[in-house]
Design an enzyme around this catalytic site. Structure first.
Site, PDB file in Angstrom:
ATOM      1  N   LYS A 112      35.679  39.924  46.731  1.00 48.38           N
ATOM      2  CA  LYS A 112      35.145  39.425  48.008  1.00 48.38           C
ATOM      3  C   LYS A 112      35.263  40.522  49.083  1.00 48.38           C
ATOM      4  O   LYS A 112      34.354  40.700  49.891  1.00 48.38           O
ATOM      5  CB  LYS A 112      35.890  38.169  48.452  1.00 48.38           C
ATOM      6  CG  LYS A 112      35.659  36.950  47.590  1.00 48.38           C
ATOM      7  CD  LYS A 112      34.221  36.468  47.566  1.00 48.38           C
ATOM      8  CE  LYS A 112      33.742  35.927  48.893  1.00 48.38           C
ATOM      9  NZ  LYS A 112      32.347  35.409  48.790  1.00 48.38           N
ATOM     10  N   TYR A 148      39.726  38.326  42.321  1.00 47.95           N
ATOM     11  CA  TYR A 148      38.802  37.530  43.143  1.00 47.95           C
ATOM     12  C   TYR A 148      38.731  38.077  44.559  1.00 47.95           C
ATOM     13  O   TYR A 148      37.645  38.398  45.064  1.00 47.95           O
ATOM     14  CB  TYR A 148      39.260  36.055  43.180  1.00 47.95           C
ATOM     15  CG  TYR A 148      38.657  35.280  44.343  1.00 47.95           C
ATOM     16  CD1 TYR A 148      37.295  35.006  44.392  1.00 47.95           C
ATOM     17  CD2 TYR A 148      39.446  34.841  45.413  1.00 47.95           C
ATOM     18  CE1 TYR A 148      36.732  34.314  45.472  1.00 47.95           C
ATOM     19  CE2 TYR A 148      38.897  34.154  46.489  1.00 47.95           C
ATOM     20  CZ  TYR A 148      37.537  33.895  46.515  1.00 47.95           C
ATOM     21  OH  TYR A 148      36.986  33.227  47.580  1.00 47.95           O
ATOM     22  N   THR A 185      36.247  35.186  52.778  1.00 45.90           N
ATOM     23  CA  THR A 185      37.491  34.417  52.703  1.00 45.90           C
ATOM     24  C   THR A 185      38.635  35.154  53.400  1.00 45.90           C
ATOM     25  O   THR A 185      38.636  36.391  53.458  1.00 45.90           O
ATOM     26  CB  THR A 185      37.845  34.188  51.209  1.00 45.90           C
ATOM     27  OG1 THR A 185      39.210  33.791  51.111  1.00 45.90           O
ATOM     28  CG2 THR A 185      37.691  35.458  50.388  1.00 45.90           C
ATOM     29  N   ASP A 186      39.619  34.399  53.865  1.00 47.33           N
ATOM     30  CA  ASP A 186      40.808  35.030  54.460  1.00 47.33           C
ATOM     31  C   ASP A 186      41.621  35.779  53.406  1.00 47.33           C
ATOM     32  O   ASP A 186      42.495  36.582  53.749  1.00 47.33           O
ATOM     33  CB  ASP A 186      41.687  33.981  55.171  1.00 47.33           C
ATOM     34  CG  ASP A 186      42.237  32.883  54.256  1.00 47.33           C
ATOM     35  OD1 ASP A 186      41.857  32.827  53.070  1.00 47.33           O
ATOM     36  OD2 ASP A 186      43.053  32.084  54.745  1.00 47.33           O
ATOM     37  N   GLU A 187      41.325  35.539  52.127  1.00 49.50           N
ATOM     38  CA  GLU A 187      42.112  36.191  51.076  1.00 49.50           C
ATOM     39  C   GLU A 187      41.883  37.700  51.032  1.00 49.50           C
ATOM     40  O   GLU A 187      42.666  38.428  50.433  1.00 49.50           O
ATOM     41  CB  GLU A 187      41.816  35.558  49.707  1.00 49.50           C
ATOM     42  CG  GLU A 187      42.210  34.095  49.687  1.00 49.50           C
ATOM     43  CD  GLU A 187      42.195  33.458  48.314  1.00 49.50           C
ATOM     44  OE1 GLU A 187      42.466  34.150  47.321  1.00 49.50           O
ATOM     45  OE2 GLU A 187      41.896  32.247  48.241  1.00 49.50           O
TER      46      GLU A 187
HETATM   47  N1  LIG Z   1      36.717  27.032  48.580  1.00 48.07           N
HETATM   48  C1  LIG Z   1      37.377  27.627  49.558  1.00 48.07           C
HETATM   49  O1  LIG Z   1      38.440  27.157  49.985  1.00 48.07           O
HETATM   50  C2  LIG Z   1      36.816  28.877  50.190  1.00 48.07           C
HETATM   51  C3  LIG Z   1      37.443  29.379  51.332  1.00 48.07           C
HETATM   52  C4  LIG Z   1      36.908  30.511  51.953  1.00 48.07           C
HETATM   53  C5  LIG Z   1      35.785  31.110  51.427  1.00 48.07           C
HETATM   54  N2  LIG Z   1      35.190  30.621  50.311  1.00 48.07           N
HETATM   55  C6  LIG Z   1      33.968  31.282  49.825  1.00 48.07           C
HETATM   56  O2  LIG Z   1      32.916  30.370  49.986  1.00 48.07           O
HETATM   57  C7  LIG Z   1      31.933  30.558  48.967  1.00 48.07           C
HETATM   58  C8  LIG Z   1      31.670  29.238  48.252  1.00 48.07           C
HETATM   59  O3  LIG Z   1      32.903  28.765  47.718  1.00 48.07           O
HETATM   60  P1  LIG Z   1      32.988  27.383  46.937  1.00 48.07           P
HETATM   61  O4  LIG Z   1      34.394  26.942  46.976  1.00 48.07           O
HETATM   62  O5  LIG Z   1      31.907  26.494  47.400  1.00 48.07           O
HETATM   63  O6  LIG Z   1      32.655  27.906  45.469  1.00 48.07           O
HETATM   64  P2  LIG Z   1      32.173  27.083  44.185  1.00 48.07           P
HETATM   65  O7  LIG Z   1      32.806  27.799  43.027  1.00 48.07           O
HETATM   66  O8  LIG Z   1      32.411  25.633  44.344  1.00 48.07           O
HETATM   67  O9  LIG Z   1      30.578  27.297  44.164  1.00 48.07           O
HETATM   68  C9  LIG Z   1      29.988  28.519  43.865  1.00 48.07           C
HETATM   69  C10 LIG Z   1      28.520  28.267  43.590  1.00 48.07           C
HETATM   70  O10 LIG Z   1      27.890  29.538  43.347  1.00 48.07           O
HETATM   71  C11 LIG Z   1      27.071  29.418  42.191  1.00 48.07           C
HETATM   72  N3  LIG Z   1      27.007  30.748  41.560  1.00 48.07           N
HETATM   73  C12 LIG Z   1      28.014  31.423  40.949  1.00 48.07           C
HETATM   74  N4  LIG Z   1      27.553  32.588  40.480  1.00 48.07           N
HETATM   75  C13 LIG Z   1      26.249  32.668  40.821  1.00 48.07           C
HETATM   76  C14 LIG Z   1      25.230  33.635  40.620  1.00 48.07           C
HETATM   77  N5  LIG Z   1      25.483  34.777  39.961  1.00 48.07           N
HETATM   78  N6  LIG Z   1      24.002  33.398  41.095  1.00 48.07           N
HETATM   79  C15 LIG Z   1      23.722  32.238  41.757  1.00 48.07           C
HETATM   80  N7  LIG Z   1      24.644  31.272  41.957  1.00 48.07           N
HETATM   81  C16 LIG Z   1      25.892  31.491  41.496  1.00 48.07           C
HETATM   82  C17 LIG Z   1      27.761  28.387  41.317  1.00 48.07           C
HETATM   83  O11 LIG Z   1      26.857  27.801  40.387  1.00 48.07           O
HETATM   84  C18 LIG Z   1      28.251  27.393  42.359  1.00 48.07           C
HETATM   85  O12 LIG Z   1      27.260  26.430  42.658  1.00 48.07           O
HETATM   86  C19 LIG Z   1      32.493  31.629  48.048  1.00 48.07           C
HETATM   87  O13 LIG Z   1      31.890  32.842  48.389  1.00 48.07           O
HETATM   88  C20 LIG Z   1      33.979  31.674  48.365  1.00 48.07           C
HETATM   89  O14 LIG Z   1      34.479  32.956  48.184  1.00 48.07           O
HETATM   90  C21 LIG Z   1      35.689  29.516  49.676  1.00 48.07           C
END
Ligand SMILES: NC(=O)c1ccc[n+]([C@@H]2O[C@H](COP(=O)([O-])OP(=O)(O)OC[C@H]3O[C@@H](n4cnc5c(N)ncnc54)[C@H](O)[C@@H]3O)[C@@H](O)[C@H]2O)c1
Length: 328
Positions: A157, A153, A125-127
């Site tokens: 990351k 968080y 993430t950009d964070e």
């Molecule tokens: N949502 C955003 O805007 C955004 C932006 C940049 C990066 N990201 C990154 O993208 C990735 C996905 O984000 P998202 O928004 O889809 O998240 P989300 O919270 O919607 O989904 C996370 C998924 O991971 C699963 N999970 C959590 N812990 C787990 C574990 N220990 N073992 C197996 N599965 C597990 C959860 O059940 C869920 O299905 C993350 O790594 C996040 O940091 C998200």
């Protein structure tokens, strides 16, 4: 090509699975997900029975389960979406963020080392860069910017990223990392800004906005993120870090007002609430590297993407409920 997608029952992971199954029908896709509060099995209902797709419920921190799955499937590449992803939850209870986002990443990479995979892609993430001041719109984070995470968080990351780069340097693991800006689109759990505001506006409920809503985020439609990851997987350089962003900076308050306008709801639904602790002011990244090296550019503009997202939540009542901190 067998692709293991972890966290594929969550927001971006499920969109990525749909994207890959449609565009790369020759791939076998295996999804490993723990199904935490953020993951829903029924998100994947449309592909569950499809040949070439398998769903396994397991925790990425469970070394035994991960190794068994690697033995069975012998994946060629892993895309790691599995994470605890909500900043507010990390402020309340950081530990699970360290377990999944740091230790879980290490467990997956250890399995990749043992099995000699062609690629481990870490979705970051950009964070991890921390924030920028609001009065310096000229400043953008590049891949060379220092990691200065602000929340538990983003610190977890950033730790996952450092570990991935260390595995590349130390063990020669073919790692790539994408650091993406804020995503929006279908299947996002309604604790995050855009689906929360849409859900609440649809039901004429108060729209809780932190502080004065002046925080700035760069927004990207989820499918553009999926396309970026697919490109990095196929053509990215091992050891490479790629910023993925829409060059679409918006203040939170302007997004909320836009949602109200699109839904014909009054701004009087907006309720300003006490600001988040340590709230990052502005995120902005420079995506030149992925544009120049891999020819990626976003295809969906914000106006189009937000309309599609609003329509989707309007039709999917089952996606409007959630257990978020400010639940009445
Ligand atoms: N949502 C955003 O805007 C955004 C932006 C940049 C990066 N990201 C990154 O993208 C990735 C996905 O984000 P998202 O928004 O889809 O998240 P989300 O919270 O919607 O989904 C996370 C998924 O991971 C699963 N999970 C959590 N812990 C787990 C574990 N220990 N073992 C197996 N599965 C597990 C959860 O059940 C869920 O299905 C993350 O790594 C996040 O940091 C998200």
């Amino acid at each position: 090509m067998t692709l293991l997608v972890t966290g594929g029952a969550g927001f971006i992971g499920s969109n990525f699975i749909f994207y890959i199954l449609e565009r790369r029908p020759e791939y076998r896709v295996v999804c490993l997900d723990k199904l935490t509060y953020a993951g829903r099995r029924d998100t994947l209902a449309a592909v569950m029975e499809r040949p070439g797709f398998r769903f396994v419920q397991a925790d990425i921190c469970d070394r035994g389960a991960v190794n068994r799955l690697f033995e069975e499937e012998r994946p060629d590449a892993v895309v790691n979406f599995a994470a605890e992803s909500h900043v507010d939850r990390s402020i309340d209870a950081p530990e699970v963020f360290l377990q999944t986002n740091v230790l879980g990443t290490a467990v997956l990479m250890d399995a990749c080392r043992t099995h000699g995979l062609a690629r481990f892609h870490q979705v970051s993430t950009d964070e991890v860069y921390g924030d920028l001041p609001l009065d310096r719109p000229d400043l953008l984070f590049t891949e060379a910017s220092p990691l200065r995470a602000s929340s538990p968080y983003s610190a977890s990351k950033a730790s996952g990223d450092l570990l991935a780069l260390a595995y590349h340097r130390t063990y020669g693991l073919p790692v790539t990392i994408s650091r993406c800006s804020n995503n929006y689109g279908p299947y996002q759990f309604a604790e995050k800004l855009i689906p929360l505001m849409i859900s609440r506006a649809l039901e004429d409920r108060p729209l809780p906005v932190y502080g004065q809503g002046l925080n700035v985020r760069d927004w990207l439609y989820v499918e553009d993120h999926c396309r970026a990851i697919d490109l990095i997987l196929r053509r990215g350089k091992p050891g490479g870090v790629y910023n993925v962003g829409g060059r679409c900076e918006m203040r939170n308050i302007d997004i909320v007002k836009l949602i109200c306008r699109e839904l014909g709801k009054p701004d009087s639904l907006i309720a300003y609430v006490e600001d988040r602790k340590g709230h990052d002011l502005r995120y902005a990244i420079d995506p030149s590297r992925i544009q120049n090296e891999l020819g990626w550019t976003p295809e969906t503009g914000f106006q189009d993407g937000i309309r599609r997202t609003i329509r989707w939540y309007a039709e999917r009542r089952d996606w409007r409920e959630g257990d978020f901190p400010w639940e009445e």
